[in-house]
Design a protein around this motif. Structure first.
Motif, PDB file in Angstrom:
ATOM      1  N   THR A   1       0.601 -15.337  13.329  1.00  0.00           N
ATOM      2  CA  THR A   1       0.605 -15.182  14.784  1.00  0.00           C
ATOM      3  C   THR A   1       1.482 -16.287  15.358  1.00  0.00           C
ATOM      4  O   THR A   1       1.284 -17.461  15.039  1.00  0.00           O
ATOM      5  N   THR A   2       2.444 -15.920  16.200  1.00  0.00           N
ATOM      6  CA  THR A   2       3.403 -16.894  16.734  1.00  0.00           C
ATOM      7  C   THR A   2       3.695 -16.601  18.202  1.00  0.00           C
ATOM      8  O   THR A   2       3.566 -15.456  18.633  1.00  0.00           O
TER       9      THR A   2
ATOM     10  N   ASN B   1       0.639  -9.677  21.067  1.00  0.00           N
ATOM     11  CA  ASN B   1      -0.650 -10.152  21.587  1.00  0.00           C
ATOM     12  C   ASN B   1      -0.472 -10.469  23.062  1.00  0.00           C
ATOM     13  O   ASN B   1       0.327 -11.352  23.403  1.00  0.00           O
TER      14      ASN B   1
ATOM     15  N   VAL C   1      -2.519 -11.662  26.452  1.00  0.00           N
ATOM     16  CA  VAL C   1      -3.808 -12.145  26.973  1.00  0.00           C
ATOM     17  C   VAL C   1      -4.017 -11.562  28.372  1.00  0.00           C
ATOM     18  O   VAL C   1      -3.122 -11.615  29.219  1.00  0.00           O
TER      19      VAL C   1
ATOM     20  N   MET D   1      -8.465 -23.524  22.343  1.00  0.00           N
ATOM     21  CA  MET D   1      -7.830 -22.570  21.433  1.00  0.00           C
ATOM     22  C   MET D   1      -6.737 -23.195  20.557  1.00  0.00           C
ATOM     23  O   MET D   1      -6.712 -22.979  19.351  1.00  0.00           O
TER      24      MET D   1
ATOM     25  N   HIS E   1       3.138 -13.272  20.449  1.00  0.00           N
ATOM     26  CA  HIS E   1       2.374 -13.429  21.678  1.00  0.00           C
ATOM     27  C   HIS E   1       3.300 -13.269  22.889  1.00  0.00           C
ATOM     28  O   HIS E   1       4.254 -14.036  23.037  1.00  0.00           O
TER      29      HIS E   1
ATOM     30  N   TYR F   1      -4.081 -20.803  29.622  1.00  0.00           N
ATOM     31  CA  TYR F   1      -5.417 -20.420  29.149  1.00  0.00           C
ATOM     32  C   TYR F   1      -5.714 -21.012  27.771  1.00  0.00           C
ATOM     33  O   TYR F   1      -6.701 -20.657  27.125  1.00  0.00           O
TER      34      TYR F   1
ATOM     35  N   THR G   1      -1.602 -19.505  11.709  1.00  0.00           N
ATOM     36  CA  THR G   1      -1.608 -19.601  13.154  1.00  0.00           C
ATOM     37  C   THR G   1      -1.530 -21.072  13.549  1.00  0.00           C
ATOM     38  O   THR G   1      -1.177 -21.925  12.759  1.00  0.00           O
ATOM     39  N   GLY G   2      -1.834 -21.372  14.808  1.00  0.00           N
ATOM     40  CA  GLY G   2      -1.774 -22.751  15.257  1.00  0.00           C
ATOM     41  C   GLY G   2      -2.499 -22.881  16.593  1.00  0.00           C
ATOM     42  O   GLY G   2      -3.344 -22.039  16.907  1.00  0.00           O
ATOM     43  N   GLY G   3      -2.068 -23.762  17.439  1.00  0.00           N
ATOM     44  CA  GLY G   3      -0.762 -24.287  17.707  1.00  0.00           C
ATOM     45  C   GLY G   3       0.326 -23.255  17.422  1.00  0.00           C
ATOM     46  O   GLY G   3       0.056 -22.094  17.275  1.00  0.00           O
ATOM     47  N   GLU G   4       1.522 -23.742  17.376  1.00  0.00           N
ATOM     48  CA  GLU G   4       2.624 -22.831  17.075  1.00  0.00           C
ATOM     49  C   GLU G   4       3.054 -23.035  15.624  1.00  0.00           C
ATOM     50  O   GLU G   4       3.665 -24.057  15.291  1.00  0.00           O
TER      51      GLU G   4
ATOM     52  N   MET H   1     -10.540 -15.360  26.983  1.00  0.00           N
ATOM     53  CA  MET H   1     -11.771 -15.949  26.433  1.00  0.00           C
ATOM     54  C   MET H   1     -11.949 -17.389  26.910  1.00  0.00           C
ATOM     55  O   MET H   1     -10.956 -18.070  27.198  1.00  0.00           O
TER      56      MET H   1
END
Ligand code: SAM
Ligand code: SF4
Length: 332
Positions: free
Chosen positions: A99-100, A162, A164, A327, A123, A31, A70-73, A194
């Motif tokens: 966020t990873t 997180n 999804v 994203m 995540h 996604y 954040t990223g990407g990773e 999303m």
């Protein structure tokens, strides 16, 4: 206290900046990324730590208080603890989070903690190794679990997951994830799917809605009550379980858009400033960071971006146009 400077034409003030440190990633969530032939920004176009720090300092001067990497990773970025240290030392920055996907977290968690990181979102959509592989096209479930347990041992807090929420896929995971969160003192945040995937797979009927997940949780675990928000501008709606054990959150961009309270700006790995995840336009700040532009010129770029911010995304209208970047290349 001086008045906040980054107020848009709808009266929303911006004190939250998400910084994408790379668009590269070591897994391929369907996604977010295409399975093959992913186009990454050439390394020379990616902002250096010095450029990121300078930009964050200027944003902090304009009232930004919260940063999220954040990223990407983000963990693919070499020496990330060096950046964490620089950013957490900026005057006015009260909160720094990351966020990873957690795949390499076990080996980085201690150094990041030592550099000052405390808040982390990891995540993870499922506790089922096979479904993890199906979603991410990689077999790294056990690595993510090692990362989560490393953060628990080290003492990170809060730790959030997180997840999804894609319909006809993760229904069996909603309750087990919440149970796992309750057991370990981790808040699970379910994020409605999303329209930001690279392959144009998003369809409204592929979104598992907050209301549907709440029903599953009430049935599988027990009643939940909505927690009145401490900050009305926070994107998640949070609930606690009535038995007092644990809480869950929902980021419901599709069923409960929160644009009217949005306080976020984003800078991409290649230095484009965005006023919305779904924005079509963006402002090039990388050139200004590299061509000797003055602080005042960069301030003007930030101000003018905020001034152009739209009222909100139009996912729920027929006019919706997905942004040109998926994203991974925006920074979620
Ligand atoms: N690689 C890190 C990760 O996966 O957490 C950071 C970047 S990723 C783009 C940030 C977050 O975006 C992820 O935690 C995931 O929950 C969310 N995400 C990615 N694609 C999404 C989509 N199409 N809809 C909703 N959330 C999405
Ligand atoms: Fe990578 Fe995060 Fe996108 Fe998954 S959601 S492909 S982990 S950037």
């Amino acid at each position: 206290m001086p008045a906040p400077e980054l107020v848009d034409t709808f009266g929303r003030f911006h004190d939250n900046l998400r910084i994408s440190v790379t668009d590269r990633c070591n897994i391929r969530c369907f996604y977010c990324m295409p399975e093959t032939e992913v186009e990454f920004v050439p390394r020379a176009e990616v902002l250096s730590f010095e450029e990121i720090e300078r930009f964050a300092r200027i944003a902090a001067r304009l009232g930004v208080k919260k940063l999220r990497l954040t990223g990407g990773e983000p963990l693919l970025r070499k020496d990330l603890p060096v950046l964490v240290k620089k950013l957490s030392a900026i005057d006015g920055i009260e909160d720094l989070a990351m966020t990873t996907n957690g795949v390499t977290l076990a080996s980085h968690a201690q150094a990041l903690y030592d550099a000052g990181l405390r808040r982390i979102n990891i995540h993870l959509d499922t506790l089922d190794r096979e479904r993890f592989r199906e979603i991410t096209r990689r077999d790294d479930f056990h690595h993510v679990m090692e990362g989560i347990h490393a953060c628990l041992r080290i003492g990170y807090g809060p730790i959030k997951i997180n997840a999804v929420a894609v319909k006809d896929l993760v229904e069996p995971d909603i309750v087990p994830l919440a149970r796992f969160g309750r057991e370990h003192g981790i808040e699970v945040r379910y994020i409605e799917f999303m329209p930001l995937d690279a392959q144009g797979l998003w369809l409204r009927n592929k979104v598992l809605l907050q209301s549907e997940m709440l029903e599953m949780l009430a049935e599988g675990i027990g009643p939940l009550d909505e927690i009145p928000p401490q900050d009305v501008r926070a994107p998640a709606t949070e609930y606690h379980f009535r038995d007092g054990i644990g809480r869950v959150g929902f980021i419901s961009s599709v069923s409960r858009p929160f644009c009217l309270n949005c306080n976020r700006l984003r800078i991409t790995a290649d230095g484009k400033l965005r006023y919305c995840l779904f924005a079509i336009e963006e402002t090039d700040v990388k050139t200004a960071l590299r061509d000797g532009s003055s602080e005042e010129q960069i301030v003007e770029l930030i101000r003018s971006t905020v001034a152009r911010k739209w009222i909100g995304h139009e996912i729920n209208t027929t006019q919706f146009v997905p942004p040109p970047r998926p994203m991974y290349s925006i920074g979620g």
